[in-house]
Design an enzyme around this catalytic site. Structure first.
Site, PDB file in Angstrom:
ATOM      1  N   ASP A  99      -0.230   5.144   0.863  1.00  0.00           N
ATOM      2  CA  ASP A  99      -0.504   6.104   1.940  1.00  0.00           C
ATOM      3  C   ASP A  99      -0.637   5.397   3.283  1.00  0.00           C
ATOM      4  O   ASP A  99      -1.410   4.449   3.431  1.00  0.00           O
ATOM      5  CB  ASP A  99      -1.783   6.876   1.632  1.00  0.00           C
ATOM      6  CG  ASP A  99      -1.634   7.724   0.379  1.00  0.00           C
ATOM      7  OD1 ASP A  99      -1.174   8.867   0.501  1.00  0.00           O
ATOM      8  OD2 ASP A  99      -1.943   7.223  -0.715  1.00  0.00           O
ATOM      9  N   ASP A 149      -2.375  -0.528   5.873  1.00  0.00           N
ATOM     10  CA  ASP A 149      -2.786   0.157   7.100  1.00  0.00           C
ATOM     11  C   ASP A 149      -4.274   0.449   7.191  1.00  0.00           C
ATOM     12  O   ASP A 149      -4.738   0.935   8.232  1.00  0.00           O
ATOM     13  CB  ASP A 149      -2.042   1.491   7.216  1.00  0.00           C
ATOM     14  CG  ASP A 149      -2.589   2.538   6.249  1.00  0.00           C
ATOM     15  OD1 ASP A 149      -3.011   3.613   6.718  1.00  0.00           O
ATOM     16  OD2 ASP A 149      -2.623   2.274   5.039  1.00  0.00           O
ATOM     17  N   ASP A 154       0.862  -1.174   0.000  1.00  0.00           N
ATOM     18  CA  ASP A 154       0.000   0.000   0.000  1.00  0.00           C
ATOM     19  C   ASP A 154       0.904   1.231   0.000  1.00  0.00           C
ATOM     20  O   ASP A 154       2.086   1.145   0.385  1.00  0.00           O
ATOM     21  CB  ASP A 154      -0.889  -0.038   1.249  1.00  0.00           C
ATOM     22  CG  ASP A 154      -1.633   1.257   1.477  1.00  0.00           C
ATOM     23  OD1 ASP A 154      -2.312   1.717   0.541  1.00  0.00           O
ATOM     24  OD2 ASP A 154      -1.522   1.816   2.587  1.00  0.00           O
TER      25      ASP A 154
END
Length: 272
Positions: A10, A212, A8
């Site tokens: 961001d 996240d 991922d």
């Protein structure tokens, strides 16, 4: 040893200032030296990610738009998934009880109805930006996703409204606490990674992944080794309590973990 690493962006690979750290770039280069396939799996647009890869001279596969597009190392489109036109029409034309801003994506870019300069802070690294349009005149064909950005509590209430209107005709997920996404049914990073691994002749067991947010859930839960960031959404940690938690993105925790994995593969890891 894993043969593919999926990241991922961001809140995971990017630091809070939305830049890639030098340690992270060095570690990505080390992975390529070991012939480990790199894949960036992000909600960001393919146009932006292709620009970033070109600037960094990185060879990587791309899963963009939270799984709506998959591109090869050469930029060839391997997979696409769009919102049905009737779903896009309903979301764009309905009067929702929300203060959130609406953002529409297709292969030509990112579109919204008014200037919101604060949102561009997340794109300082690439310079990617929205185009201002009358959203009611947006072509309904080939819309990849629609996002709402705003206060989390407001978005949670909006999620209920959207589900009541759409039912099972779309997939709703939080890509961040302040971003609610409307995606095609069955569209997520995990499903897109399945398509990519089949293309490469790999299995999901051959993959490691880092994330996240709730848009990483399916990907993290399906690979051989999934890792949750220390700064992750609490909902993600609750959904996948069996997965290890590493450090914070501000400390380039992915690089920290992978350096240990490359140098001391048989020793236990501590995020400290």
């Amino acid at each position: 040893m894993a043969r593919l690493a999926a990241f991922d962006m961001d809140g995971t690979l990017l630091m809070p200032d939305h830049h890639l750290g030098e340690k992270t770039l060095s570690t990505l280069a080390r992975l390529r030296e070991r012939d480990i396939t790199l894949t960036f799996a992000t909600g960001r647009h393919a146009l932006e990610m292709q620009h970033i890869l070109g600037a960094l001279s990185l060879d990587a596969y791309l899963i963009t738009g939270n799984g709506t597009r998959v591109h090869s190392l050469e930029g060839e489109l391997l997979h696409r998934d769009d919102l049905p036109a009737d779903v896009a029409e309903l979301v764009l034309y309905q009067q929702w009880d929300t203060r959130a801003s609406m953002h529409i994506f297709n292969d030509d870019g990112w579109f919204t109805g008014k200037e919101i300069p604060a949102l561009l802070q997340a794109f300082v690294y690439s310079g990617f930006r929205y185009q201002i349009i009358d959203v009611k005149k947006m072509p309904l064909g080939s819309v990849t996703k629609i996002c709402f950005c705003g206060d989390h509590d407001d978005l949670t209430r909006l999620q209920i409204q959207l589900y009541e209107a759409l039912g099972e005709r779309a997939h709703l997920c939080f890509s961040a606490t302040d971003c609610l996404e409307v995606l095609p049914v069955g569209c997520n990073k995990g499903a897109a990674l399945t398509v990519l691994t089949q293309h490469l002749g790999l299995s999901l067991r051959d993959c490691m992944a880092f994330g996240d947010a709730m848009n990483d859930r399916e990907m993290l839960g399906s690979v051989g080794s999934g890792f949750i960031m220390g700064n992750a959404m609490p909902q993600l940690r609750a959904e996948l309590p069996h997965l290890p938690v590493i450090g914070h993105c501000r400390n380039q925790a992915v690089s920290h973990y992978l350096t240990h994995w490359l140098d001391y593969p048989h020793l236990p890891y501590s995020p400290e």
